[in-house]
Motif scaffolding. Structure first.
Motif, PDB file in Angstrom:
ATOM      1  N   GLY A 757       0.682  -0.780   0.024  1.00 22.39           N
ATOM      2  CA  GLY A 757      -0.240  -0.382  -0.317  1.00 22.39           C
ATOM      3  C   GLY A 757       0.757   1.408   0.396  1.00 22.39           C
ATOM      4  O   GLY A 757       1.749   1.710  -1.079  1.00 22.39           O
ATOM      5  N   ILE A 758       0.489   2.565   0.830  1.00 24.12           N
ATOM      6  CA  ILE A 758       0.220   3.457   1.072  1.00 24.12           C
ATOM      7  C   ILE A 758       1.412   3.645   2.362  1.00 24.12           C
ATOM      8  O   ILE A 758       0.514   3.894   3.115  1.00 24.12           O
ATOM      9  CB  ILE A 758       0.221   4.308   0.408  1.00 24.12           C
ATOM     10  N   ASP A 759       3.007   3.777   2.994  1.00 20.52           N
ATOM     11  CA  ASP A 759       3.009   4.621   3.957  1.00 20.52           C
ATOM     12  C   ASP A 759       2.079   5.734   4.530  1.00 20.52           C
ATOM     13  O   ASP A 759       1.544   6.596   3.672  1.00 20.52           O
ATOM     14  CB  ASP A 759       4.141   4.252   4.212  1.00 20.52           C
ATOM     15  N   ALA A 760       1.903   5.898   5.824  1.00 22.78           N
ATOM     16  CA  ALA A 760       1.019   6.907   6.138  1.00 22.78           C
ATOM     17  C   ALA A 760       2.266   8.048   5.793  1.00 22.78           C
ATOM     18  O   ALA A 760       1.082   9.091   5.743  1.00 22.78           O
ATOM     19  CB  ALA A 760       1.027   6.812   7.898  1.00 22.78           C
ATOM     20  N   LYS A 761       2.823   8.172   6.212  1.00 22.05           N
ATOM     21  CA  LYS A 761       3.667  10.268   5.817  1.00 22.05           C
ATOM     22  C   LYS A 761       3.119   9.927   4.140  1.00 22.05           C
ATOM     23  O   LYS A 761       3.119  11.010   3.953  1.00 22.05           O
ATOM     24  CB  LYS A 761       5.307   9.858   5.540  1.00 22.05           C
ATOM     25  N   VAL A 766       0.091  12.423  -0.760  1.00 22.13           N
ATOM     26  CA  VAL A 766       0.003  12.490  -1.926  1.00 22.13           C
ATOM     27  C   VAL A 766      -1.436  13.534  -1.409  1.00 22.13           C
ATOM     28  O   VAL A 766      -2.512  13.412  -2.469  1.00 22.13           O
ATOM     29  CB  VAL A 766      -1.109  10.205  -2.394  1.00 22.13           C
ATOM     30  N   LYS A 767      -2.695  12.750  -0.382  1.00 25.14           N
ATOM     31  CA  LYS A 767      -3.850  13.724  -0.379  1.00 25.14           C
ATOM     32  C   LYS A 767      -3.845  14.531  -0.441  1.00 25.14           C
ATOM     33  O   LYS A 767      -5.236  15.957  -0.863  1.00 25.14           O
ATOM     34  CB  LYS A 767      -4.351  13.024   1.148  1.00 25.14           C
ATOM     35  N   ASN A 768      -2.433  15.357   0.138  1.00 26.06           N
ATOM     36  CA  ASN A 768      -2.604  16.991   0.106  1.00 26.06           C
ATOM     37  C   ASN A 768      -2.462  17.654  -1.658  1.00 26.06           C
ATOM     38  O   ASN A 768      -2.904  18.267  -2.078  1.00 26.06           O
ATOM     39  CB  ASN A 768      -1.148  17.650   0.368  1.00 26.06           C
ATOM     40  N   SER A 769      -1.416  16.897  -2.728  1.00 24.46           N
ATOM     41  CA  SER A 769      -1.551  16.855  -4.070  1.00 24.46           C
ATOM     42  C   SER A 769      -2.360  16.617  -4.364  1.00 24.46           C
ATOM     43  O   SER A 769      -3.007  17.415  -5.621  1.00 24.46           O
ATOM     44  CB  SER A 769      -1.044  15.543  -4.151  1.00 24.46           C
ATOM     45  N   TRP A 770      -3.581  15.880  -4.327  1.00 27.80           N
ATOM     46  CA  TRP A 770      -5.158  15.319  -4.894  1.00 27.80           C
ATOM     47  C   TRP A 770      -5.926  16.461  -4.384  1.00 27.80           C
ATOM     48  O   TRP A 770      -6.656  16.837  -5.387  1.00 27.80           O
ATOM     49  CB  TRP A 770      -6.124  13.536  -4.183  1.00 27.80           C
ATOM     50  N   GLU A 814      -4.715   1.211   5.742  1.00 28.74           N
ATOM     51  CA  GLU A 814      -5.742   0.412   5.822  1.00 28.74           C
ATOM     52  C   GLU A 814      -6.516   0.109   4.343  1.00 28.74           C
ATOM     53  O   GLU A 814      -6.601  -0.445   3.689  1.00 28.74           O
ATOM     54  CB  GLU A 814      -6.418   0.361   6.897  1.00 28.74           C
ATOM     55  N   ASP A 815      -7.012   2.026   4.123  1.00 30.76           N
ATOM     56  CA  ASP A 815      -7.560   1.099   3.246  1.00 30.76           C
ATOM     57  C   ASP A 815      -7.485   1.229   2.165  1.00 30.76           C
ATOM     58  O   ASP A 815      -8.042   0.214   0.657  1.00 30.76           O
ATOM     59  CB  ASP A 815      -8.466   2.838   3.357  1.00 30.76           C
TER      60      ASP A 815
END
Length: 836
Positions: A757-761, A766-770, A814-815
């Motif tokens: 998956g993608i680690d938390a950091k 990625v969320k900020n970019s999206w 986890e998602d």
């Protein structure tokens, strides 16, 4: 009517100029650095593409960041970044949330002024650009453009491709690049353009801190060669894998400082600037001589520019088309032009207004004004000059520049002789509030008042698209969309185009995976007229048999050209296999067989079934009065037949397989496709973030396959969400000899994503970019109206798009892992390769 800019120009102590445009209308910012150097300034490296190579290399790290840290920092701050190189400039930009301004400025100014240029990355990046050169050689539009410039401007630097010739590019050394950077990337040869939500005084303080230590340095002058006067007609014809000829007629014209510039710009609009223009109506619509035609004026700060007419034409009609174009130009010189001139002026004004709808557009407009004219108000001044152009001026410049055939350049890219075929409840109006209302015929409206600019965007979504087609009717949605504006029971297509373009308005239709769309834009004062036209086109298309046959011919030409594009071939084959050749597996252009079977009856039946009030949602956003707009909509849109809302069919999935195709191109393409989520699934937010990560320059595909290994020019991901399933795909373009290694690395990377998956950091970045990309999109009324129309057509609320940010923020590692395992780890992909 066009406003003066409120932007200000500042010069820092080291000579660096800064344009500041403070606008608090949206919490975003665009930070741009313009370098006044491009391919025409390359001197002893002319034709090698060193400016473009340098643009790539500054992304490899700076004084404060490694290349990876640079991309991760920009991504974490929500930045959307890129760069481009042209004949006379290199531009770097980062757009994103306003509170990240300092981060963006540090990154972009260090890239320009303090790059590391790691030697270990130099040859690797050169190999990436070699793949880009191959792509350009495979692309017919790129080849046609190169052919035109090398013929019409044979003696100045613009005759050479910006990306360079491969043999000259190969000779560039690391030392050459460092030398070129030192000579051209100076404080006096660069400037910043910043637009968005910021305080100017605080911004200047920030800039002095960030770039104040950059020393003033000498700019090595590079005086571009000037194209001498043309002394005779020039003709250049080449063969290429195209289904129809790409013909261009071009004349040399003066540059932007010449008094005739404004008249030439308007002449190009009158002659071929839209569907109501002379060339389009006379030559395409009435005579049927060509498939596409338009004219354009390329007028810059260089002393010589081009006035061109470009067309796609069946090769057997190419020479007749050339004669017809010349004849139309001769006719224009003696025609009554009053209405056409006023229409062209309105189109020019509206086009310039559209540049002001986003921070990025405003920053680019101001920067272009400074780059071209050293005048921040040049757009306004040019509009003023445009407004003063008379009919006599139009006739004069037409005669002066276009009737001397010794000044004409003709180029054509023609098909190869033999080619192997490959195969409402009313609510109180308030800022940002969406008001919903249902018309008497059941058409659901969603309205939002936004008076910042005197413009309105109308977006409609009909539940149709690919899911409404079968293999036998493939391409019907695209064809029907084209025909909607080609004539109604009371108006011809020419009358529709002319009425719209006299207003500077637009009306277009298209078709996608889940919906068919109709869209319009106009000045707010013209809303009633445009709604009347939209309602007529939507409800009463004439489906003229002759026009149907001509548009089918055009669509078949587009289909044949699509067949020569290796990327398109790979994706179409992958989708067809993944969805068993039905629904989402159908090519939106159809097939030659399916198009042959489409006629007036089938189009009319499809229209009657799907294009109804109950099956359509319409959003109207912009400078409107809600109550008056509802009255106008009831008056003009109630003619749409009520009909009924339709259910969408269940999609069929095929069995995973591997397909190997051949196409005579220089690049190799690899695509992998997985069946993905429905638009109604809770998984889509995790998939959106996975897609953002895999598509980003800081993501695992780009970092590993392109940056670390240099195996591909591009390597990314794509996706869409459908009614009951969707697609998530990975793809790359590489050289044939590196395909197997690139494939191995791509599969390894996908496996790593599905396992870890993608680690938390990283996920936070990625969320900020999206979220940043959404904030940038939310500047535009048209994009917001489009989201609202599509969401409501798919069964969501009008404000559904406003809830997505919170759902994205709530996604956990986890998602992400669960979604990656579900869609990648537990599925066998459909794989398609296209090789020479």
């Amino acid at each position: 009517m066009f406003p003066s800019t409120t932007a200000t120009l500042h010069t820092l102590d080291n000579g660096l100029k800064v344009i500041l445009d403070s606008d608090a209308s949206a919490p975003v910012i665009s930070t741009q650095v313009w370098v006044k150097t491009g391919s025409i300034h390359e001197g002893k490296w002319m034709g090698a593409g060193i400016s473009h190579l340098l643009e790539h290399m500054v992304f490899k790290g700076t004084e404060s960041f490694s290349g990876e840290e640079l991309s991760q920092t920009v991504q974490a701050a929500g930045g959307q970044w890129n760069a481009y190189t042209s004949f006379d400039r290199t531009v770097y930009y980062i757009d994103g949330p306003a509170d990240s301004a300092e981060t963006f400025l540090k990154a972009v100014t260090e890239m320009v002024f303090k790059p590391r240029f790691p030697e270990e990355e130099f040859e690797k990046e050169k190999d990436v650009i070699r793949r880009e050169i191959d792509m350009g050689l495979d692309d017919p539009d790129s080849r046609a453009s190169r052919q035109l410039f090398s013929t019409a401007l044979a003696n100045d630097g613009r005759s050479q491709p910006v990306i360079g010739h491969l043999e000259l590019f190969n000779e560039i050394t690391h030392a050459d690049m460092v030398e070129y950077h030192k000579a051209r990337y100076t404080t006096e040869n660069c400037f910043l353009s910043i637009s968005g939500d910021f305080d100017p005084e605080e911004m200047l303080e920030t800039l002095n801190t960030l770039v104040g230590d950059i020393p003033r340095s000498f700019t090595q002058q590079a005086t571009p060669e000037v194209e001498p006067p043309q002394l005779g007609k020039r003709v250049e014809r080449n063969n290429f894998a195209v289904p129809a000829s790409k013909l261009t007629l071009a004349w040399q014209v003066p540059g932007l400082t010449h008094p005739d510039a404004a008249a030439l710009e308007l002449l190009s609009t009158i002659l071929g600037g839209g569907h109501s223009s002379r060339l389009y109506q006379s030559i395409r619509e009435q005579k049927g001589l060509c498939l596409h035609i338009a004219s354009w004026a390329w007028i810059t700060q260089q002393p010589v520019g081009l006035f061109s007419v470009s067309a796609e034409v069946p090769t057997e009609q190419r020479d007749a088309l050339e004669v017809a174009i010349i004849k139309e130009i001769e006719t224009l010189c003696t025609s009554q032009l009053v209405e056409e001139l006023e229409k062209a002026k309105r189109m020019c004004l509206v086009s310039q207004f559209k540049t002001l709808t986003s921070a990025s557009g405003r920053a680019s407009d101001l920067a272009s004004n400074w780059h071209e004219a050293n005048n921040l108000n040049f757009t306004k001044d040019f509009i003023t000059a445009v407004d003063s152009v008379s009919v006599a001026d139009i006739r004069r410049v037409c005669e002066k520049y276009l009737l001397d055939h010794s000044k004409l350049t003709v180029t054509s890219l023609d098909p190869e002789e033999t080619k192997a075929k490959q195969s409402t409840q009313k609510k109180q109006q308030s800022k940002n509030e969406i008001v919903s209302h249902t018309l008497s015929n059941g058409l659901e409206l969603h309205l939002r008042a936004s008076p910042r600019l005197p413009m309105v965007s109308i977006q409609g979504a009909t539940l149709a698209g690919l899911t409404s087609e079968t293999p036998a009717t493939a391409g019907i949605s695209t064809l029907l969309s084209t025909l909607l504006t080609k004539g109604t029971t009371s108006r011809t297509g020419a009358e529709i185009a002319n009425q719209l373009e006299c207003l500077g308005a637009g009306l277009a239709a298209s078709s996608g995976n889940n919906t068919a769309a109709i869209s319009a834009s106009c000045l707010s004062q013209d809303l009633g007229t445009v709604l009347e036209l939209l309602g007529d086109c939507y409800a009463n298309p004439s489906f003229n048999s002759d026009i149907i046959e001509f548009e089918k011919k055009t669509q078949i030409n587009d289909l044949l050209e699509q067949d020569e594009d290796p990327v398109s071939l790979a994706f179409r084959s992958m989708r067809s296999s993944l969805f068993a050749g039905e629904g989402y597996g159908i090519n939106r252009l159809g097939s030659q067989e399916s198009l042959a079977g489409l006629d007036r009856l089938s189009l009319s039946s499809h229209h009657s079934l799907y294009y109804t009030a109950q099956n359509t949602k319409l959003a109207i956003f912009g400078d409107i009065d809600i109550d008056q707009t509802i009255e106008l909509a009831e008056k003009h849109l109630s003619q749409i037949r009520r009909g009924e809302g339709l259910a969408t069919p269940t999609q069929t999935l095929g069995s995973p397989e591997e397909i190997n195709l051949k196409l005579d191109k220089q690049q190799a393409i690899l695509t992998l496709g997985y069946a993905a989520a429905s638009i109604h699934s809770d998984d889509i937010h995790a998939l959106d973030l996975l897609h953002a990560w895999c598509s980003d320059m800081a993501g695992p595909l780009f970092t590993r396959i392109r940056e670390e290994l240099g195996l591909a020019y591009y390597c990314s991901a794509t996706q869409f969400h459908g009614h009951d399933t969707g697609l998530f795909g990975f793809y790359l373009g590489t050289s044939p000899d590196q395909l197997e290694l690139a494939r191995t690395e791509l599969l390894k990377t996908i496996a790593d994503i599905s396992n870890n998956g993608i680690d938390a950091k990283t996920l936070d970045s990625v969320k900020n970019s999206w979220l940043s990309s959404q904030a940038l999109a939310n500047q535009s009324n048209s994009s917001m109206a489009r989201l609202c129309a599509i969401d409501t057509a798919l069964g969501f609320s009008p404000t559904h798009h406003r809830t997505i940010a919170a759902k994205i923020k709530a996604v956990t590692p986890e998602d992400i892992l669960a979604a990656a395992q579900k869609y990648f780890g537990k599925q066998t992909p459909t794989i398609v390769t296209v090789t020479p």
